[in-house]
Design an enzyme around this catalytic site. Structure first.
Site, PDB file in Angstrom:
ATOM      1  N   ASP A 459       0.454  -2.273 -12.911  1.00 61.44           N
ATOM      2  CA  ASP A 459      -0.650  -1.496 -12.363  1.00 61.44           C
ATOM      3  C   ASP A 459      -1.811  -1.418 -13.359  1.00 61.44           C
ATOM      4  O   ASP A 459      -1.657  -1.725 -14.553  1.00 61.44           O
ATOM      5  CB  ASP A 459      -0.134  -0.087 -12.026  1.00 61.44           C
ATOM      6  CG  ASP A 459      -0.885   0.556 -10.875  1.00 61.44           C
ATOM      7  OD1 ASP A 459      -2.010   0.117 -10.580  1.00 61.44           O
ATOM      8  OD2 ASP A 459      -0.349   1.514 -10.288  1.00 61.44           O
ATOM      9  N   ASP A 524      -3.922   0.894  -1.779  1.00 65.29           N
ATOM     10  CA  ASP A 524      -3.170   2.153  -1.836  1.00 65.29           C
ATOM     11  C   ASP A 524      -3.112   2.812  -0.470  1.00 65.29           C
ATOM     12  O   ASP A 524      -2.454   3.833  -0.306  1.00 65.29           O
ATOM     13  CB  ASP A 524      -3.821   3.125  -2.833  1.00 65.29           C
ATOM     14  CG  ASP A 524      -3.302   2.911  -4.249  1.00 65.29           C
ATOM     15  OD1 ASP A 524      -2.360   2.111  -4.412  1.00 65.29           O
ATOM     16  OD2 ASP A 524      -3.835   3.532  -5.184  1.00 65.29           O
TER      17      ASP A 524
HETATM   18  C1  GLA Z   1      -1.501   3.590  -8.444  1.00 65.65           C
HETATM   19  C2  GLA Z   1      -0.858   2.557  -7.549  1.00 65.65           C
HETATM   20  C3  GLA Z   1       0.142   3.219  -6.625  1.00 65.65           C
HETATM   21  C4  GLA Z   1       1.189   3.925  -7.446  1.00 65.65           C
HETATM   22  C5  GLA Z   1       0.518   4.909  -8.407  1.00 65.65           C
HETATM   23  C6  GLA Z   1       1.520   5.498  -9.378  1.00 65.65           C
HETATM   24  O1  GLA Z   1      -2.286   4.471  -7.724  1.00 65.65           O
HETATM   25  O2  GLA Z   1      -1.836   1.860  -6.839  1.00 65.65           O
HETATM   26  O3  GLA Z   1       0.750   2.268  -5.779  1.00 65.65           O
HETATM   27  O4  GLA Z   1       1.952   2.982  -8.169  1.00 65.65           O
HETATM   28  O5  GLA Z   1      -0.502   4.295  -9.167  1.00 65.65           O
HETATM   29  O6  GLA Z   1       0.917   6.380 -10.242  1.00 65.65           O
END
Ligand code: GLA
Length: 724
Positions: A459, A524
């Site tokens: 990420d 997301d």
């Molecule tokens: C980001 C990612 C999500 C999740 C969160 C965890 O927002 O895009 O999918 O993994 O972090 O903190």
């Protein structure tokens, strides 16, 4: 007076061919120009004659020689549009700001060519490389500038090889977006003058995907001319589209440099990222299929290319930071039962990480949540449940509230004494610092060695704001290449580990990161309506097998609304499917429905992930979908989503793309009839009892009548050839 022509003197030409594409280059003495890129031309054509046919009349009030849109249009040659290269010699008495390159040599390779050009006066060498993928017809192009002088050269702008856009492609698709709304598209007319799209976020960005598609006003998904360009780059970038009064139009893409980022010391070279260029005469879907083939052939390097894309169950929207080994085991039970094949432990597993304010950088399991480390959950997932284990990490980041930052406050990108701006409470580590690089390689490598991890969700949740290195110099370009180097090294050390590229969803989606990763977290947003649109945009350049698509919870936390489980499952089923909700808490009925969707995904994934993908749009802008057809045109699958209230009570018929007109196909509804039947008082169509058989010709022209679709419902159809 006969008009003087500008390119009647083309003396050199070069030709590249794939089965569906030809590129012709022509030049006099300077930098070559792309004089044709498009459908394959016949072998016997007279290239010299063609080159001469490109000669343009000179109009009034213009210079006496026309400066061509070469692959690096030059100020020195009299080009008055946006130049392809803006460079300056620093501390030199030479006038380095403008000049003219001379073509020196053409070096041929199996599938391409490099044109070598020199400006002896400025002591610069320019190598322009173009390769043409024989299978997809996608061209990959890049430029390399070498400073052969004794002093520094500052490159303010250097475009990858410049694409001349034919005038009939007078519109373009502008890709834009934001967090949870990636890959939005505006179709625009190319205005006179210059349009720029820029990204200063230090990652590919949600806002400005580095790509565009030029198209004719009549072009649609299944017909018409278009030309697509994508730059594989995960840092700052700029796109310039310029329609000039000369009647020419040019497209430039390159790295956007902050001041001094383009410093090119003596003896060193600067290379542009690669641009990937495809054309089609038969619509946007054909263009996308070429890009998909190119990705499958040249970009995506799966550890095991034959392995189907596993159903992925992710813990994030199920439990967030609330990790507890018993709950996780229950979740793993449910994951395996629903048909899951990969279990990904998302954020919240490492020391002190109970919310998003702390601990990034400290990559050891939280002793309270995991007193015996991650072994118990890994063993349970792998040995007891037969799933792969995946782990979430965000290696490039650090929270000020972490041991790493307390130990190394100087390891972050910053420009002291200015504020260290926080984004999601975090700062960015300086990957250009070798100590940081080594730390990250070691800490991630140790995790991979310690736990049987088949998959990393990598990420990246903060833009690069004030990204200064240890000396305070801007470092976005170098940070981007350092990230590539880190991923390359990890890939080399752990070749069987797959990696998902996530940046607050789809903030880092491009071909260069995809060379080192294997899937994107597309967005997301698990909101099925938003997802339908996002996935529609995503597939213009990327195939469905890298499009992470999850069934989210009943109530979507990023949009504040909810949808029927059928619809959520349908929207997740044609990418790389996963589930990201608390499966322990869904009703038996809902669970069975998800299990059925997973089963359908497993049965059809080979087809979706290897066939020709078509987006389907209809007269109702809120009724859209996708279709896949295998190479032999024997099998096809369709999903159609009615994302908002339909325009008409009865939906339009759906013309099925890509079939063999001479074959007969059996058409069946794959989704449960009762859902599809809900809005149809009567629907005595053979589709409903599985006895619909029509020829490809009829299905492609007259189409299939769908049942009534309420808003936020949809259907999946299967087509199988029944003859021969
Ligand atoms: C980001 C990612 C999500 C999740 C969160 C965890 O927002 O895009 O999918 O993994 O972090 O903190």
């Amino acid at each position: 007076m006969s008009p003087k022509t500008s390119s009647e003197n083309i003396v050199h030409t070069h030709r590249l061919d794939a089965h569906n594409t030809t590129i012709l280059f022509g030049w006099v003495t300077g930098i070559p120009e792309i004089i044709y890129i498009g459908a394959r031309l016949d072998d016997g054509m007279d290239v010299e004659m063609f080159a001469r046919s490109r000669a343009r009349p000179l109009g009034h009030a213009t210079m006496d020689e026309h400066a061509p849109v070469s692959m690096q249009p030059e100020i020195g040659a009299g080009f008055m549009g946006h130049p392809g290269l803006v460079a300056n010699r620093v501390d030199s008495d030479k006038p380095g700001w403008a000049g003219i390159f001379e073509w020196v040599e053409t070096a041929e390779t199996d599938d391409g060519v490099t044109f070598i050009c020199r400006d002896d006066h400025r002591e610069l060498r320019l190598d322009i490389t173009v390769t043409l993928c024989r299978k997809s017809g996608v061209a990959v192009m890049k430029s390399r500038l070498t400073n052969e002088g004794a002093d520094d050269c500052m490159v303010d702008w250097m475009s990858a090889p410049v694409i001349p856009v034919p005038q009939h492609l007078s519109e373009y698709l502008h890709f834009h977006g934001r967090w949870t709304a990636e890959f939005a598209i505006d179709r625009r007319t190319v205005p006179m003058g210059l349009v720029k799209s820029e990204n200063r976020r230090g990652r590919t960005s949600h806002e400005a995907f580095p790509g565009t598609i030029m198209l004719a006003p009549t072009t649609d998904e299944e017909s018409g001319r278009c030309l697509g360009v994508h730059m594989g780059w995960s840092g700052n970038h700029r796109m310039v589209l310029e329609r000039m009064t000369t009647g020419e139009c040019q497209l430039q893409m390159g790295v956007l440099h902050f001041s001094r980022e383009g410093m090119l010391p003596a003896g060193r070279a600067l290379e542009t990222p690669e641009i990937h260029v495809a054309t089609s005469d038969v619509g946007l879907n054909d263009l996308s299929q070429r890009f998909h083939r190119h990705v499958r052939e040249n970009i995506l390097k799966l550890p095991d290319a034959k392995k189907p894309r596993p159903v992925t169950v992710n813990t994030w929207e199920a439990i967030y930071f609330d990790h507890n080994i018993d709950a996780l085991k229950e979740l793993a039970d449910a994951a395996a039962k629903v048909g899951g094949e990969r279990f990904v432990l998302d954020d919240g597993w490492f020391v002190g990480r109970n919310d998003d304010t702390t601990s990034l950088g400290d990559w050891t399991p939280d002793p309270q949540k995991y007193p015996d480390g991650l072994h118990p959950i890994v063993d349970y997932v792998v040995d007891e449940k037969g799933m792969e284990f995946g782990l979430w990490v965000e290696p490039e980041m650090v929270n000020p509230d972490s041991q790493l930052y307390r130990d190394h406050p100087d390891w972050v990108l910053a420009v002291d004494p200015y504020p260290r701006h926080l984004g999601r409470n975090q700062l960015v580590l300086d990957l250009t610092n070798p100590e940081v690089f080594e730390y990250l390689y070691t800490v991630i490598g140790d995790l991979l060695k310690t736990y049987r991890t088949a998959y990393l969700k990598w990420d990246m949740n903060r833009d690069l704001v004030l990204p200064g290195d240890r000396t305070g110099l801007p470092a976005v370009h170098r940070q981007t290449t350092a990230l590539y180097a880190l991923l390359d090294r990890l890939r080399e050390g752990f070749p069987n580990v797959e990696i998902e590229s996530c940046a607050s969803g789809g903030g880092r989606v491009d071909y260069e990161i995809l060379k080192r990763t294997h899937r994107f977290w597309t967005s997301d947003s698990n909101d099925a309506v938003e997802r339908t649109r996002i996935q529609h945009g995503f597939t213009h350049f990327l195939p469905p097998e890298v499009m992470g698509s999850h069934v989210g919870p009943a109530w979507c936390h990023t949009s504040g609304r909810g949808f029927h489980p059928d619809f959520r499952a349908l929207v997740a089923s044609y990418g790389h499917m996963g589930l990201e909700l608390d499966l322990r808490k869904v009703s038996d009925e809902e669970f069975a429905l998800f299990a059925a969707a997973v089963e359908r995904y497993k049965a059809d994934r080979d087809l979706w992930h290897s066939g020709d993908y078509h987006r389907i749009t209809t007269v109702d802008a809120d009724l859209l979908g996708a279709c896949v057809v295998d190479a032999e045109q024997r099998s096809a699958r369709i999903v159609m989503m009615q994302i908002d209230r339909p325009r008409s009570i009865v939906p339009p018929t759906i013309q099925v793309p890509g079939l063999n007109p001479n074959r007969r196909y059996k058409v069946e509804l794959q989704t449960e009839n009762k859902v599809a039947m809900h809005g149809s008082r009567k629907f005595r169509n053979r589709l409903m009892d599985g006895r619909l058989e029509l020829t490809g010709a009829v299905l492609m022209s007259a189409g299939v009548q769908l049942p009534v679709l309420y808003a936020q419902t949809g259907v999946a159809l299967a087509l199988e050839a029944i003859d021969d």
